[in-house]
Structure formats: C-alpha cells, structure tokens
Design a protein around this motif. Sequence first.
Motif, PDB file in Angstrom:
ATOM      1  N   THR A 327       8.511  -9.297   3.068  1.00 45.37           N
ATOM      2  CA  THR A 327       7.743  -9.084   1.820  1.00 45.37           C
ATOM      3  C   THR A 327       6.470  -8.331   2.192  1.00 45.37           C
ATOM      4  N   LEU A 328       5.812  -8.975   3.297  1.00 42.11           N
ATOM      5  CA  LEU A 328       4.423  -8.372   3.494  1.00 42.11           C
ATOM      6  C   LEU A 328       4.722  -7.047   4.370  1.00 42.11           C
ATOM      7  N   ALA A 329       5.640  -6.733   5.204  1.00 41.87           N
ATOM      8  CA  ALA A 329       5.959  -5.747   5.900  1.00 41.87           C
ATOM      9  C   ALA A 329       6.031  -4.451   5.110  1.00 41.87           C
ATOM     10  N   ALA A 330       6.830  -4.762   3.839  1.00 36.22           N
ATOM     11  CA  ALA A 330       7.254  -3.711   2.919  1.00 36.22           C
ATOM     12  C   ALA A 330       6.060  -3.225   2.048  1.00 36.22           C
ATOM     13  N   ASP A 331       4.929  -3.889   2.158  1.00 35.14           N
ATOM     14  CA  ASP A 331       3.780  -3.288   1.209  1.00 35.14           C
ATOM     15  C   ASP A 331       2.666  -3.348   1.889  1.00 35.14           C
ATOM     16  N   PRO A 332       2.243  -2.286   2.650  1.00 32.68           N
ATOM     17  CA  PRO A 332       0.796  -2.134   3.334  1.00 32.68           C
ATOM     18  C   PRO A 332      -0.468  -2.487   2.279  1.00 32.68           C
ATOM     19  N   ALA A 333      -0.076  -2.238   1.199  1.00 32.12           N
ATOM     20  CA  ALA A 333      -1.523  -2.349   0.493  1.00 32.12           C
ATOM     21  C   ALA A 333      -1.453  -3.842  -0.042  1.00 32.12           C
ATOM     22  N   VAL A 334      -0.423  -4.582   0.138  1.00 32.78           N
ATOM     23  CA  VAL A 334      -0.447  -5.825  -0.599  1.00 32.78           C
ATOM     24  C   VAL A 334      -0.958  -6.731   0.992  1.00 32.78           C
ATOM     25  N   ARG A 335      -0.601  -6.129   2.289  1.00 29.47           N
ATOM     26  CA  ARG A 335      -1.401  -6.663   3.336  1.00 29.47           C
ATOM     27  C   ARG A 335      -2.817  -6.811   3.198  1.00 29.47           C
ATOM     28  N   ALA A 336      -3.225  -5.304   2.645  1.00 28.71           N
ATOM     29  CA  ALA A 336      -4.670  -5.045   2.954  1.00 28.71           C
ATOM     30  C   ALA A 336      -5.484  -6.142   1.983  1.00 28.71           C
TER      31      ALA A 336
END
Length: 374
Positions: A327-336
Amino acid sequence: MRVVIVTESFPPDVNGVAHCALQTARHLVDRGHAPLVVAPATSAGNGPDALAPCPVVRVPSLPLPGYPQVRVALPSRRVAAAITEHRADIVHLASPFILGVRGMAAASRLGIPAVAVYQTDLAGYARTYISAGEATAWRRIRSVHAAADLTLAPSTAALSDLETHGVPRVRLWARGVDTARFRPALRDEALRRELAPNGELIVGYVGRLAPEKHVELLSGVRGLDGVRVVVVGDGPSETTLRAALPGAAFLGRRTGDDLARIFASLDVFAHTGPFETFCQTVQEAMASGVPVVAPAAGGPLDLVDHGRTGLLVPPRDADAVRDAVLTLAADPAVRAAYGAAGHAMVEGRTWAAVGDQLIGHYDDVLSARKLVAA
C-alpha cells in the motif's frame, strides 16, 4: 536529589533499557541532581563507563544462556552498599527482574522510597530464554513492583497489563526521542544508492535479531518486486534470519549518527515484534520522517496513528505486513504525508521533556513519604 539507578542493562549494551537508563542519568545531571548507576558488569570490563555522565558501580554478571550479549547480574552486596554510600534519596529501578529485585530489597530495608520502571515484556523474555513459565515470571514482576512506591509504565497497553496482573500504584511515563539526532534532513542519497542500486523501495527493520522480534515476518516483503529489505541489528537469530530473508541487506549493529542516517534513508520502517511495551525504534523512525508499519499490539498502539503516520497490522501476520508495505509502495505522496505527520507528532517528545516528567514522579513519591512520616 541523590538518585541511585539500578538497571538490568547499561551501555555499552544497545537496547531500550540501557538507552533509557543512560538518558535518565544524563538528564538528572543536567538538572543539577546527583545520580549513581548500578548495573551488571560487561564482558569488556569497566572501561566503557569513562563516557558515562555519572559514577557507575558494576556488579559481577554472567552471559544469558543462548543470548551472550545479555548479561545477568550475580548475587552481590554491592547494590545495598552503593545505595547506602551514595546516601540515596530515592532508588530508580530500571526494568527490575534480577538486579532490580536486590535493589528493591535494599531500598525497603533502608527505608528509601523506590520507583520501578516497567520497560520490557519480562514474562515473554523469561519464557523464551530461561524456560520459566509466564505465570511464574508475572509473580516475580508483581512481587517487586508491588513493593515499590510507584510503578511507571511506558504505554497504555503496558499499564493495562500491569493492572490486570495485580500491580498497584501504576502511572504512565513514556519515552523520549533524540529529535536532534533523528531527523529527516539526514536522508542520504549515496547510502540509498548503495543499499538499493536499482532504485528499489527501501524497507528497514532496526532492533535485536531475536526470536521474540519475529523478523522472519518480513519474508513476504523481501519477495516483492522493486523492494529491498534492510536489517539493522544483531542477536542470536541472525543466522536463521539470513536464511529466511535471502537478498536482504544485513548491516549489523549500528549506533549514533550512523544509525540516524540509515533511519532517514529508509522509505518505510517495518517493526514486527508483537511484545513491545513501548518500541523506541518506531519513535526514532517517526522522528526521521519515515512512515511506519507495526503490529497493532503493545506500545505501537500509542505511537502509530493508523492511516496518518503509518499502518497498524494484526500481530504475527506476514501477509498483513506485506500488504501494508505494498500500500505504501504504491503511493509516494502517502508515504511523504505519513512521514511528515509522524515527525510532527514526536517533535515535542524530547528526553528533556520526558526527564522532567520523571523528576515530577520522584517529587510526588518523596512528598507522599513525608506525609506518611508526619
């Protein structure tokens, strides 16, 4: 205030108990108090104590069977002698189980108030390493903590466990984090290229490599395309984990600024141990601006705001850990966004702030003793 810190572990040991005891001693010195540390002797002798912020009394010890990095104190009169000679106003028992039991007995005999800090899942530890039953371990925990004037729990889950097992007079005292050392600005692109030469997402674990940490749950993460698993730490499970996580980068034990640079260079921090009473590495990852995946159990329940600073998953569920990383790998904006929110959440949790809270607990105990004496 003259304080004797009786601790089951102290640097050069690298673990939560040792680190917290060191930070406590430093803060007491900074605030003008006079601490003395009593700790098990290390295999290296007393040389490392030259960098300690206060005097350290070492008690003879032996390595724990199956885990030689951990030392267990032997019976000694040095504990009572140290408390007496230091003219202690209060005794601080850091994760009392072996040495702390003798510290509690000496404090009681001398009429000196004691604060016991619950910090480790000692019942699980005993069950894993010395073949003692969990119920037996809890009886010992209850015995020493019930004798203390106050027990401090690092998380709401730990506080609930203590109260469930009959420990009285429990209050919450969390842990600090070094926000000057652990910070997002230390993200190192050269290190990232070294760890992930093909630009992979870097998922890191930091901590002891021991059975109760269940680092093998990262096996599903290791198998994901475009992901590199990085493991920092040492311990008795290292050989087994190298076989279970082929292709992962094992960096060994890292400390200080080197460790802070690694933390900040991760894309996701994954903690797998379900028995954490607090989980300092989760807090260090958050201070470093890194989103966290952790089990929904124990200390991480207080630290990780699910869906805002990271993701909580069912304990001991390798598929859930893998899916959270996906889930986190798919969305750099969410990780940030998660990383920034985590950093903001822990900014005020400095060791100075937490240390002042501890001194407040000492003052409460001393005031209560004076009322009883009056």
